[in-house]
Design an enzyme around this catalytic site. Structure first.
Site, mmCIF file in Angstrom:
data_model
loop_
_atom_site.group_PDB
_atom_site.id
_atom_site.type_symbol
_atom_site.label_atom_id
_atom_site.label_comp_id
_atom_site.label_asym_id
_atom_site.label_seq_id
_atom_site.Cartn_x
_atom_site.Cartn_y
_atom_site.Cartn_z
ATOM 1 C CE LYS B 80 -3.249 -19.964 -12.817
ATOM 2 N NZ LYS B 80 -4.419 -20.424 -13.599
ATOM 3 C CB SER B 155 -7.004 -17.526 -13.291
ATOM 4 O OG SER B 155 -6.663 -18.854 -13.639
ATOM 5 C CB SER B 179 -7.446 -20.075 -16.422
ATOM 6 O OG SER B 179 -8.506 -19.553 -15.667
#
Lengths: 479, 487
Positions: B80, B155, B179
């Site tokens: 990420k 996210s 997330s």
């Protein structure tokens, strides 16, 4: 006739701690590195970096708290103080607001009137220093050096207990000595390792209400503090006398121009949005750790003064001078422990050392000579190997270069001459050359003896043993 | 079939047994990217083929020399884009970090590198992890590989789509309020949010420091356990890191839930929960019952306070954490400005997107003097009380089962127009962050639109093994479902 006013003063003192590494990372705190060489992701506020508390900072802060009679909060926490300024890489400072490490202490000072009073300490908290902005005059830009960013500080907040510049300076001197004795900081105002901000208000004498206070910053010496206090007191009295109100604000002192100007007033004061620092866990000082810190606490000045009187029987005057600096006290104790007479060591420190420090414009901290060489020097004089004048000369060498006095005296042939035959011949010559003095002595003016001794010394190039000279001289003159 | 259709552990085994080379595995990931990336936009950065080849060669040599012996050696991974990677652009999907190349690597990523991972790229996310749809990225929205008209969740949307679309073997995500778990559920993959303090946050660009945790996203529970075992470590550089004595998460991979006490909080199955999602979860619960788990319903208190408490705390921390992005030291700086304050204002106005600004404003407000006690302190107290509610529940239960989200993935564009609705969508995931609990989501079927449904299991702090075991046991009842894009 104008009213009588009383000045009410409280201090916020920032002290840079003497740790080798920064408060939240392993970078060096050493002065003088090229810009941004003592930095890492943590102290430059890189994204994703996290602070880790330096334990030594807690120990120094707690030590100062213990020495100033504070309660040590066994559970304390760090908070973030949020404000934007480019010398502060995260745009928040990690400090302590809600649960500082030390609270409710105080230290005793001597007032100018000769009495004693206690100045309360509201709290002591730990925090990080900011970096330094350098303004590039050519490039129309500012540069930032993060070498100082993250250097540990403690802020010592006093109660508004001081009433004059003299009390403020007595408090600061006392505080400085305590912290220096603890080894927690060198506390130099001129180098910024100790910084004092003055909170001052005035009120009519006898009033129990406080007036509106101002905070004055940028005070780099005791003299500047005294001048700023006098100036701010007058300024506030003028405002009050003219029927106006003092504005609560922060002011900056300009010592060259001897005046202060406002930096910001309370109306446009920043909201720092303090909240507990989520990247650090609370600091818990266990009984074990607390006792360890306490056990490491060195003897402080007041205790030392009492002990010197008791153990060495030194006069108060000597004790006051020797203990005014930890370095001198350390030299004193070590030299005495090597067998020298306490009073003799004290004399060398009080007289010759202080003289040379003044002469060379040095701070006592910078003294580098070893107690062993001072002890040897005292032994040389005790055994009358050298006389007093030679000893002074040798001491300066010790002071400057820490030479070994025994070797030095030998190499330079400075031993006193006490050989009867050699001295007698010289003295006979001196007597013969100074019939006037002999006459004076014979008519009872014994002062002339000194002249003859001096002449003998001169002939002997200062190396005669004064006691022997006196003895032979008296013998030859029949007195 | 692509090597990317294997699980990470399967692929690692083939690499170890020399059936497959590290560079073939990396090529398969690049092939997957070629196939899907144009449609779904999982990545902010894909490393150059040259860099990937170089790393693949290095790892192959390491494996051959016996240096990399773990199950993930040579397996391609996506990270990420909020985890710092030295020399590799790290943007948090924000314009303000659009040019930021870190000087150091996050601890969790270092742990992977030490295990012989081959990093393929950095995945798209909601800007600074603020959002539940991966639509707030300055690099454009990521699309759900099951249906590109839908969001992947967020996210960590890019990490989940990269796994689902077979553009990597597994990925790292981060979870501040769900997330990892929510996008895993939307994308039909498995993700774990570990107990707070289990994976070092050093190098994770902070959103809500007291809530953030890094965790794995993969095809199945075995992969997630293996990845978690690799990335979890006590890190002295992170003061909130916890020293644990049970990092052997793969030891919990047992198809045995006999006597496992499973609790279903009534409050999580009431109004607002999509009927199809509810049905799928109850069906999964039945599977566990049949395997011998003891299931019962219970009342979990304070559920309605979790969302407000979370948004106050996370926003407050974010408002301070994001203060460092000022154009002074790194990242974006506005082109023209007049003095320092103007530069700060313009840089931040131009550099942050609307959702980030909204949370910075909210966070600054709740911390400001006069409001601090009413909002921030109250939220902290609520957080503590919520933790107590869970402590109480875990006296009676080993695992709590809940949905991961009230519905399956919404359509792109539906959520941003109504932020409150988007915030309310976090209801089932947020409490785990407030209480520091570990959580896992595993796929449990699809709805009538063909979108994946996720089953969430929460455990007590440090009880990862219980949820891993329960999830693994459930997973044995069905095959992993691949999405259409990679078939």
């Amino acid at each position: 006739m104008s009213k009588e006013y009383e000045t009410v003063i409280g201090l916020e003192v920032h002290v840079e701690l003497a740790t080798k590494t920064k408060i939240f990372c392993g970078c060096s705190t050493a002065f003088g590195g090229a810009p941004n060489t003592h930095t890492c992701p943590v102290c430059t506020g890189m994204p994703g970096s996290l602070p880790v508390l330096n334990k030594q900072v807690v120990e120094y802060a707690a030590a100062v708290g213990i020495a100033t009679g504070c309660t040590i909060n066994r559970f304390c926490r760090f908070d973030r103080k949020n404000y934007f300024y480019p010398d502060n890489p995260q745009n928040y400072q990690i400090s302590q607001l809600y649960l500082p490490i030390c609270q409710n202490g105080g230290i005793s000072i001597e007032t100018p009137e000769g009495g004693k009073k206690t100045v309360g300490i509201h709290e002591i908290h730990m925090e990080e220093d900011a970096g330094k902005l350098v303004h590039d005059e050519w490039g129309e830009a500012s540069l930032v050096d993060f070498n100082r960013s993250g250097v540990p500080l403690i802020e010592i907040v006093s109660e508004p207990d001081m009433r004059s510049a003299e009390e403020v300076i007595a408090y600061l001197e006392k505080l400085r000595l305590i912290i220096q004795y603890l080894g927690a900081s060198d506390c130099k105002l001129n180098e910024g390792s100790m910084r004092a901000d003055v909170n001052l208000s005035v009120r009519e004498k006898g009033s129990s209400e406080f007036g509106t206070r101002t905070e004055t910053k940028n005070l780099n010496s005791f003299k500047a503090i005294a001048r700023a206090i006098a100036n701010e007191r007058e300024r506030q009295i003028d405002i009050i006398e003219s029927g106006e109100k003092v504005v609560q604000e922060t002011r900056r002192w300009d010592d060259a121009k001897e005046y202060s100007y406002p930096m910001r007033s309370k109306e446009d004061a920043q909201d720092y949005r303090y909240f507990p620092e989520p990247d650090l866990v609370p600091v818990i000082i266990s009984d074990e750790w607390f006792n360890e810190i306490k056990a490491k606490q060195p003897e402080l000045r007041d205790e030392k003064m009492a002990r010197y009187k008791e153990q060495y029987g030194l006069p108060d005057y000597d004790i006051d001078i020797i203990t005014a600096n930890k370095k001198l006290a350390d030299i004193f104790e070590e030299t005495v422990s090597l067998g020298s007479s306490p009073k003799k060591v004290s004399n060398w420190l009080m007289v010759e050392t202080m003289y040379l420090l003044k002469e060379k414009g040095m701070e006592p901290d910078k003294v580098t000579f070893s107690p062993a060489n001072l002890a040897k020097l005292i032994k040389l004089t005790d055994e009358r190997v050298i006389n007093g004048n030679v000893a002074k000369e040798v001491f300066e060498k010790i002071f400057d270069e820490d030479i070994d006095p025994e070797a030095y005296v030998k190499e330079n042939g400075l031993m006193s001459v006490s050989d009867e035959g050699e001295l007698r011949a010289v003295i006979e010559k001196v007597i013969a050359a100074n019939p006037k003095s002999v006459e004076d002595i014979n008519s009872g003016k014994l002062k002339a003896m000194g002249f003859l001794v001096g002449q003998t010394m001169k002939e002997m190039k200062g190396k005669a043993d004064p006691a022997s000279v006196n003895k032979i001289l008296k013998e030859l003159l029949g007195i | 079939m692509s090597l990317m259709s294997l699980t990470a552990v399967e692929l690692g085994k083939k690499i170890k047994e020399k059936e497959v080379s590290v560079s073939e595995a990396a090529d398969a990931a690049l092939e997957g990217i070629k196939n899907a990336e144009g449609t779904i936009n999982s990545y902010v950065t894909v490393l150059s083929e040259e860099d990937i080849k170089k790393r693949a060669k290095e790892v192959q040599e390491g494996i051959d020399a016996g240096i990399y012996a773990g199950p993930l050696a040579g397996v391609p991974v996506a990270i990420k884009d909020n985890m710092c990677t030295e020399g590799i652009l790290t943007t948090c999907s924000s314009k303000i970090l659009g040019n930021f190349v870190p000087t150091y690597t996050a601890e969790a990523v270092i742990n992977l590198i030490k295990a012989g991972a081959v990093i393929i790229g950095k995945t798209n996310m909601d800007e600074f992890a603020m959002g539940s749809t991966t639509e707030t990225s300055c690099y454009g929205a990521t699309k759900n590989p099951w249906n590109t008209e839908h969001v992947p969740g967020g996210s960590s949307g890019g990490s989940c789509t990269a796994v689902a679309a077979e553009e990597c073997s597994y990925a790292l995500g981060s979870d501040t309020g769900g997330s990892i778990r929510q996008p895993s559920s939307f994308c039909g993959v498995t993700g774990i949010k570990p107990t707070y303090g289990t994976v070092s946050r050093y190098g994770l660009i902070a959103y809500g420091s007291s809530l953030d945790q890094i965790g794995p996203v993969a095809k199945d529970v075995s992969d997630c356990a293996a990845v978690l075992e690799t990335i979890a470590s006590y890190d002295p550089k992170d003061s909130t890191s916890v020293k644990r004595d049970d990092y052997d998460f793969t030891s919990a991979l047992k198809d045995d839930v006999k006597g496992m006490r499973i609790g279903l909080p009534k409050e999580y199955f009431g109004e607002g929960l999509d009927e199809e999602v509810k049905a799928a979860i109850f069906k999964a619960v039945d599977v566990l019952k049949q395997k011998g788990a003891e299931v019962s319903e219970f009342d979990l208190g304070l559920v309605e306070y979790a969302i407000p408490a979370y948004y106050v705390i996370a926003s407050a921390e974010a408002s301070s954490n994001l203060a460092r992005f000022d154009g002074v030291k790194y990242g974006y700086r506005c082109a023209e400005y007049n003095g320092l304050h103007n530069m700060l204002k313009r840089t931040r106005s131009e550099g942050f997107g609307p959702e980030v600004k909204r949370r910075i404003m909210l966070g600054s407000f709740v911390l400001s003097s006069g409001y601090y006690d009413a909002y921030y302190i109250k939220a902290l107290k609520t957080k503590a009380l919520i933790k107590k509610e869970f402590d109480k529940a875990f006296e009676d239960y080993d695992v709590i089962i809940a949905p991961a989200s009230p519905s399956t993935a919404p359509k792109i564009g539906e959520s941003l127009s109504d932020p409150i609705k988007m915030y309310l969508g976090d209801i089932y995931t947020i409490s785990a962050n407030l209480a520091g609990l570990p959580g896992i989501t595993v796929p449990c079927g699809t709805d009538s639109k063909g979108l994946p449904i996720g089953l969430q299991m929460l455990g007590n702090c440090f009880a990862e093994k219980k949820i891993i075991r329960t999830a693994y046991a459930y997973e044995q009842s069905h095959e992993y479902a691949r999405c259409g894009i990679c078939k």
